[in-house]
Write a protein that holds these residues in place. Structure first.
Motif, PDB file in Angstrom:
ATOM      1  N   GLU A  52       0.336  68.556   9.385  1.00  0.00           N
ATOM      2  CA  GLU A  52      -1.093  68.547   9.089  1.00  0.00           C
ATOM      3  C   GLU A  52      -1.365  68.995   7.656  1.00  0.00           C
ATOM      4  OE1 GLU A  52      -3.054  69.448  13.451  1.00  0.00           O
ATOM      5  OE2 GLU A  52      -2.047  71.102  12.407  1.00  0.00           O
ATOM      6  N   ILE A  53      -0.623  69.982   7.170  1.00  0.00           N
ATOM      7  CA  ILE A  53      -0.867  70.423   5.792  1.00  0.00           C
ATOM      8  C   ILE A  53      -0.338  69.372   4.810  1.00  0.00           C
ATOM      9  CG2 ILE A  53       1.264  71.768   5.433  1.00  0.00           C
ATOM     10  CD1 ILE A  53      -0.478  73.858   3.971  1.00  0.00           C
ATOM     11  N   LYS A  54       0.725  68.657   5.185  1.00  0.00           N
ATOM     12  CA  LYS A  54       1.182  67.551   4.346  1.00  0.00           C
ATOM     13  C   LYS A  54       0.137  66.440   4.295  1.00  0.00           C
ATOM     14  CE  LYS A  54       6.184  68.223   4.700  1.00  0.00           C
ATOM     15  NZ  LYS A  54       7.485  67.624   5.062  1.00  0.00           N
ATOM     16  N   ALA A  55      -0.535  66.197   5.419  1.00  0.00           N
ATOM     17  CA  ALA A  55      -1.599  65.187   5.447  1.00  0.00           C
ATOM     18  C   ALA A  55      -2.754  65.593   4.537  1.00  0.00           C
ATOM     19  CB  ALA A  55      -2.097  64.985   6.878  1.00  0.00           C
ATOM     20  N   GLU A  56      -3.053  66.890   4.483  1.00  0.00           N
ATOM     21  CA  GLU A  56      -4.091  67.391   3.568  1.00  0.00           C
ATOM     22  C   GLU A  56      -3.722  67.102   2.124  1.00  0.00           C
ATOM     23  OE1 GLU A  56      -7.027  68.883   3.874  1.00  0.00           O
ATOM     24  OE2 GLU A  56      -7.144  69.351   6.011  1.00  0.00           O
ATOM     25  N   LEU A  57      -2.440  67.308   1.799  1.00  0.00           N
ATOM     26  CA  LEU A  57      -1.998  67.053   0.430  1.00  0.00           C
ATOM     27  C   LEU A  57      -2.079  65.569   0.094  1.00  0.00           C
ATOM     28  CD1 LEU A  57      -0.763  67.959  -2.248  1.00  0.00           C
ATOM     29  CD2 LEU A  57       1.505  67.724  -1.201  1.00  0.00           C
ATOM     30  N   VAL A  58      -1.643  64.733   0.999  1.00  0.00           N
ATOM     31  CA  VAL A  58      -1.706  63.290   0.767  1.00  0.00           C
ATOM     32  C   VAL A  58      -3.141  62.853   0.524  1.00  0.00           C
ATOM     33  CG1 VAL A  58      -1.378  61.021   1.831  1.00  0.00           C
ATOM     34  CG2 VAL A  58       0.411  62.764   2.037  1.00  0.00           C
ATOM     35  N   GLN A  59      -4.078  63.364   1.317  1.00  0.00           N
ATOM     36  CA  GLN A  59      -5.491  63.019   1.164  1.00  0.00           C
ATOM     37  C   GLN A  59      -6.064  63.534  -0.157  1.00  0.00           C
ATOM     38  OE1 GLN A  59      -7.554  64.441   4.658  1.00  0.00           O
ATOM     39  NE2 GLN A  59      -6.163  63.360   6.044  1.00  0.00           N
ATOM     40  N   CYS A  60      -5.472  64.601  -0.681  1.00  0.00           N
ATOM     41  CA  CYS A  60      -5.900  65.143  -1.983  1.00  0.00           C
ATOM     42  C   CYS A  60      -5.346  64.307  -3.134  1.00  0.00           C
ATOM     43  CB  CYS A  60      -5.447  66.595  -2.102  1.00  0.00           C
ATOM     44  SG  CYS A  60      -5.773  67.381  -3.702  1.00  0.00           S
ATOM     45  N   LEU A  61      -4.068  63.927  -3.044  1.00  0.00           N
ATOM     46  CA  LEU A  61      -3.398  63.269  -4.164  1.00  0.00           C
ATOM     47  C   LEU A  61      -3.739  61.791  -4.289  1.00  0.00           C
ATOM     48  CD1 LEU A  61       0.226  64.762  -4.031  1.00  0.00           C
ATOM     49  CD2 LEU A  61      -1.674  65.435  -5.510  1.00  0.00           C
ATOM     50  N   GLN A  62      -3.859  61.090  -3.180  1.00  0.00           N
ATOM     51  CA  GLN A  62      -4.043  59.634  -3.253  1.00  0.00           C
ATOM     52  C   GLN A  62      -5.275  59.229  -4.061  1.00  0.00           C
ATOM     53  OE1 GLN A  62      -3.768  58.481   0.902  1.00  0.00           O
ATOM     54  NE2 GLN A  62      -1.659  57.793   0.662  1.00  0.00           N
ATOM     55  N   PRO A  63      -6.460  59.764  -3.788  1.00  0.00           N
ATOM     56  CA  PRO A  63      -7.618  59.348  -4.602  1.00  0.00           C
ATOM     57  C   PRO A  63      -7.534  59.829  -6.045  1.00  0.00           C
ATOM     58  CG  PRO A  63      -8.252  61.047  -3.021  1.00  0.00           C
ATOM     59  CD  PRO A  63      -6.865  60.628  -2.661  1.00  0.00           C
ATOM     60  N   MET A  64      -6.947  61.009  -6.273  1.00  0.00           N
ATOM     61  CA  MET A  64      -6.814  61.518  -7.637  1.00  0.00           C
ATOM     62  C   MET A  64      -5.937  60.592  -8.473  1.00  0.00           C
ATOM     63  SD  MET A  64      -5.147  65.110  -8.974  1.00  0.00           S
ATOM     64  CE  MET A  64      -3.468  64.478  -8.897  1.00  0.00           C
ATOM     65  N   LEU A  65      -4.792  60.183  -7.921  1.00  0.00           N
ATOM     66  CA  LEU A  65      -3.895  59.312  -8.672  1.00  0.00           C
ATOM     67  C   LEU A  65      -4.446  57.895  -8.771  1.00  0.00           C
ATOM     68  CD1 LEU A  65      -0.303  60.432  -7.623  1.00  0.00           C
ATOM     69  CD2 LEU A  65      -1.672  61.113  -9.570  1.00  0.00           C
ATOM     70  N   ALA A  66      -5.174  57.453  -7.758  1.00  0.00           N
ATOM     71  CA  ALA A  66      -5.795  56.127  -7.836  1.00  0.00           C
ATOM     72  C   ALA A  66      -6.801  56.074  -8.980  1.00  0.00           C
ATOM     73  CB  ALA A  66      -6.469  55.781  -6.510  1.00  0.00           C
ATOM     74  N   GLU A  67      -7.566  57.129  -9.152  1.00  0.00           N
ATOM     75  CA  GLU A  67      -8.536  57.182 -10.254  1.00  0.00           C
ATOM     76  C   GLU A  67      -7.832  57.190 -11.603  1.00  0.00           C
ATOM     77  OE1 GLU A  67     -12.196  60.006 -11.926  1.00  0.00           O
ATOM     78  OE2 GLU A  67     -11.119  60.575 -10.089  1.00  0.00           O
ATOM     79  N   LEU A  68      -6.757  57.981 -11.725  1.00  0.00           N
ATOM     80  CA  LEU A  68      -6.002  58.015 -12.977  1.00  0.00           C
ATOM     81  C   LEU A  68      -5.368  56.658 -13.281  1.00  0.00           C
ATOM     82  CD1 LEU A  68      -4.264  61.516 -12.800  1.00  0.00           C
ATOM     83  CD2 LEU A  68      -5.793  60.730 -14.606  1.00  0.00           C
ATOM     84  N   GLN A  69      -4.858  55.994 -12.256  1.00  0.00           N
ATOM     85  CA  GLN A  69      -4.246  54.682 -12.457  1.00  0.00           C
ATOM     86  C   GLN A  69      -5.265  53.658 -12.931  1.00  0.00           C
ATOM     87  OE1 GLN A  69      -2.368  53.939  -8.682  1.00  0.00           O
ATOM     88  NE2 GLN A  69      -0.813  55.517  -8.995  1.00  0.00           N
ATOM     89  N   ALA A  70      -6.481  53.729 -12.373  1.00  0.00           N
ATOM     90  CA  ALA A  70      -7.533  52.797 -12.800  1.00  0.00           C
ATOM     91  C   ALA A  70      -7.917  53.056 -14.253  1.00  0.00           C
ATOM     92  CB  ALA A  70      -8.749  52.943 -11.889  1.00  0.00           C
ATOM     93  N   LYS A  71      -8.018  54.323 -14.636  1.00  0.00           N
ATOM     94  CA  LYS A  71      -8.357  54.661 -16.014  1.00  0.00           C
ATOM     95  C   LYS A  71      -7.228  54.269 -16.961  1.00  0.00           C
ATOM     96  CE  LYS A  71     -11.534  58.465 -14.969  1.00  0.00           C
ATOM     97  NZ  LYS A  71     -11.777  59.929 -15.063  1.00  0.00           N
ATOM     98  N   ARG A  72      -5.999  54.449 -16.495  1.00  0.00           N
ATOM     99  CA  ARG A  72      -4.854  54.091 -17.326  1.00  0.00           C
ATOM    100  C   ARG A  72      -4.800  52.579 -17.529  1.00  0.00           C
ATOM    101  NH1 ARG A  72       0.139  51.746 -18.858  1.00  0.00           N
ATOM    102  NH2 ARG A  72       1.632  53.363 -19.410  1.00  0.00           N
ATOM    103  N   GLN A  73      -5.107  51.834 -16.496  1.00  0.00           N
ATOM    104  CA  GLN A  73      -5.113  50.385 -16.586  1.00  0.00           C
ATOM    105  C   GLN A  73      -6.140  49.890 -17.590  1.00  0.00           C
ATOM    106  OE1 GLN A  73      -2.879  48.515 -15.003  1.00  0.00           O
ATOM    107  NE2 GLN A  73      -3.665  46.574 -15.822  1.00  0.00           N
TER     108      GLN A  73
END
Length: 397
Positions: free
Chosen positions: A357-378
């Motif tokens: 469950e705590i790993k799921a919390e981390l995944v939910q934290c990281l996925q949108p953060m990195l998706a936003e960075l990837q869009a900005k990087r693109q």
């Protein structure tokens, strides 16, 4: 000059600019390096001077140590502005989460104090210190990696009007006068004592510390600061980079320059455990900015070291160890909500929240953060990159 690295072979701990191993005792590191702890009073003063809440890296002690931060704040309070200096040694096509830490914090400092920033890409260092065959990994390869890394850095949201990105291989002509001054003022015995250089090392390694030191002096940027050689400098960096700037601070008075101030971060741990730091050379120890949502989930679930118990029954009874659990450690870096982080800590430590469950919390934290960075990087174009890397005047008023 005092020794500026820590190596404790008995306990398997090493902290140098090129190697971090073992479980680092940060209180011991402060004592060994001779730095000052970042106190709550200093954090409160930053809040008061900037008129904004301190970054969670400050509130949570992720940036934990400093050299002369109080003097930078004194100058700022008296109406004098300063500039920021940080850097990146390009060794992989994409930055990983650990590389993000100084850039996230530097962006906060730039926004909060409204000051200029210089970012050094040490493509020369990575070429000189590489263990690979130079014919297979030529200088041009590191130059290109630097340009790719620069796009990741720009995606962090730095102010283009106040940020100068430069690669050593391209900008060395402007740095060179100060590089030569520093090289003349530092002996081989000194750099060997600080960095552990051997007689068999190439001479580029021995000369390089002066190149990383030079951007700490504003006269290295005549286009930016109009020839003003006394603009104060603040360097946010991981604490393993302190030896470079300990040397810089030692030589500064002899060159008639002001000593740079520093603020140090703790290390971002690898997925496999809370010792050492995340490494770009081991893809399974790191989450990269280029990783897909599926890769993030897989790496967290498969490789993130758990502080949970061996069985669900034991975990419910005794709870998890947050000090060893990588998912929780990563959340302290990237979850901005203090209340939610504390809820997670209490739930995991009490056994109400399981490791999955705590790993799921981390995944939910990281996925949108990195998706936003990837869009900005693109969205970063070659024109954008050239704009950030073009020498031009920058106001410090």
């Amino acid at each position: 000059m005092a020794e500026a690295s820590v190596e404790d072979n008995f306990n398997g701990v090493a902290v140098t600019p090129w190697q971090v191993t073992g479980a680092v005792d940060y209180d011991k590191l402060i004592a060994e390096f001779g730095t000052a702890p970042l106190t709550p009073a200093l954090v409160e003063r930053v809040e008061r001077l900037t008129g904004r809440k301190a970054h969670h890296f400050l509130r949570r002690g992720i940036f934990f140590s400093h050299r002369d931060l109080d003097q930078i704040l004194n100058a700022y309070e008296a109406g004098e502005r300063f500039y920021l200096y940080t850097g990146r040694g390009p060794s992989s096509e994409a930055l990983h989460l650990g590389h993000l830490i100084p850039f996230i914090f530097t962006k906060y400092l730039q926004d909060a104090f409204k000051v200029p920033l210089v970012i050094q890409l040490t493509d020369d260092e990575k070429f000189l210190f590489s263990k690979h065959d130079a014919t297979l990994h030529p200088l041009d390869a590191y130059i290109q990696l630097g340009r790719e890394n620069a796009k990741d850095i720009i995606a962090c949201g730095f102010d283009a009007e106040k940020t100068f990105l430069f690669a050593d291989s391209n900008y060395i002509g402007s740095l060179y006068p100060n590089v030569v001054r520093i090289q003349r003022a530092v002996s081989f015995n000194q750099v060997r004592g600080i960095f552990g250089f051997q007689l068999s090392d190439n001479i580029g390694k021995i000369a390089f510390p002066a190149v990383q030191a030079a951007p700490a002096f504003s006269s290295s940027f005549p286009h930016l600061f109009g020839g003003d050689a006394q603009v104060p400098c603040l360097i946010p960096c991981a604490v393993d980079q302190d030896p470079y700037f300990r040397m810089t601070r030692d030589v500064a008075p002899r060159l008639g320059y002001r000593k740079p101030a520093l603020i140090h971060s703790k290390f971002f741990p690898p997925l496999q455990g809370a010792e050492g730091k995340m490494s770009a050379s081991d893809p399974n120890s790191a989450i990269f900015l280029s990783d897909s949502p599926a890769q993030i989930r897989k790496k967290v679930n498969k490789y993130a070291f758990s502080g949970g118990r061996d069985t669900v029954e034991e975990h419910r009874l005794y709870g998890g160890d947050c000090s060893r659990d990588i998912a929780y450690q990563y959340l302290t870096f990237f979850m901005e909500d203090d209340e939610r982080l504390e809820e997670i800590r209490q739930a995991y430590a009490s056994g109400r929240m399981l490791s999955g469950e705590i790993k799921a919390e981390l995944v939910q934290c990281l996925q949108p953060m990195l998706a936003e960075l990837q869009a900005k990087r693109q969205a970063v174009t070659e024109s954008d990159l050239n704009r950030f890397m073009q020498p031009r005047p920058m106001s410090i008023s």
